[in-house]
Structure formats: C-alpha cells, structure tokens
Motif scaffolding. Sequence first.
Motif, short mmCIF file in Angstrom:
data_model
loop_
_atom_site.label_atom_id
_atom_site.label_comp_id
_atom_site.label_asym_id
_atom_site.label_seq_id
_atom_site.Cartn_x
_atom_site.Cartn_y
_atom_site.Cartn_z
N LEU A 293 38.01 57.69 47.60
CA LEU A 293 38.25 57.17 46.24
C LEU A 293 38.01 55.68 46.17
CD1 LEU A 293 41.42 59.11 45.05
CD2 LEU A 293 39.07 59.39 44.30
N GLN A 294 38.39 54.95 47.20
CA GLN A 294 38.17 53.51 47.21
C GLN A 294 36.68 53.18 47.22
OE1 GLN A 294 40.37 51.90 50.50
NE2 GLN A 294 42.13 51.44 49.22
N ALA A 295 35.89 53.98 47.93
CA ALA A 295 34.45 53.75 47.99
C ALA A 295 33.79 54.01 46.65
CB ALA A 295 33.83 54.61 49.07
N LYS A 296 34.32 54.96 45.87
CA LYS A 296 33.72 55.33 44.59
C LYS A 296 34.28 54.53 43.42
CE LYS A 296 32.84 60.11 45.85
NZ LYS A 296 33.15 61.51 45.55
N ARG A 297 35.32 53.77 43.65
CA ARG A 297 35.98 53.05 42.57
C ARG A 297 35.02 52.04 41.94
NH1 ARG A 297 41.52 51.20 44.31
NH2 ARG A 297 41.82 53.41 44.12
N PRO A 298 34.86 52.10 40.63
CA PRO A 298 33.94 51.16 39.97
C PRO A 298 34.48 49.74 40.01
CG PRO A 298 35.10 52.48 38.34
CD PRO A 298 35.48 53.02 39.69
N ARG A 299 33.62 48.83 40.33
CA ARG A 299 34.00 47.42 40.43
C ARG A 299 33.58 46.63 39.18
NH1 ARG A 299 37.56 48.12 44.17
NH2 ARG A 299 36.77 48.66 46.20
N ASP A 300 32.70 47.20 38.42
CA ASP A 300 32.15 46.50 37.28
C ASP A 300 33.15 46.49 36.12
OD1 ASP A 300 29.39 47.10 35.02
OD2 ASP A 300 30.25 45.21 35.69
N LEU A 301 33.38 45.34 35.53
CA LEU A 301 34.32 45.21 34.43
C LEU A 301 33.90 46.08 33.25
CD1 LEU A 301 36.78 43.85 33.15
CD2 LEU A 301 35.27 42.01 32.43
N ARG A 302 32.62 46.15 33.00
CA ARG A 302 32.13 46.95 31.88
C ARG A 302 32.46 48.43 32.07
NH1 ARG A 302 25.83 46.70 30.20
NH2 ARG A 302 26.25 46.49 28.00
N THR A 303 32.32 48.92 33.29
CA THR A 303 32.62 50.32 33.60
C THR A 303 34.11 50.60 33.44
OG1 THR A 303 30.78 50.37 35.14
CG2 THR A 303 32.42 52.12 35.35
#
Length: 61
Positions: free
Chosen positions: A28-38
């Motif tokens: 889950l940590q690897a797939k977590r979106p980092r982009d603010l827009r997402t």
Amino acid sequence: MHPDTYLQLHRIRAAELQAQAAEHHLALQAKRPRDLRTRLGWTLVEVGLRLAAAPNPVPAV
C-alpha cells in the motif's frame, strides 16, 4: 489435540498473518499517490460519494 501442538500451530499461523500484514502494508505504501492533484481528486470523490449516500430526511405528514 494436545495443547502444545495447538499452541505451536497458533504461533505459526500468527507469524504468517503478521508477515502478510507487513507485506500488504508495504504494498500500500508503494502504491500510495504522492501527487497533490491525485490526493485532492480522490478526496473530492470520497466527499461526493458521502453526499450521494446520505439518507434523505422523510417529511412528516
């Protein structure tokens, strides 16, 4: 079943479940979106779903 056998099986199963939970957490940590827009987009979707699922008050007659 002998209590010691049951306890050993319980420990083995608990270790397996802990390993699966750790693996799932890392995935889950690897797939977590980092982009603010997402993140903002998914937050808006969640708010919209909550508003759409809110029960409508029934007027008293």
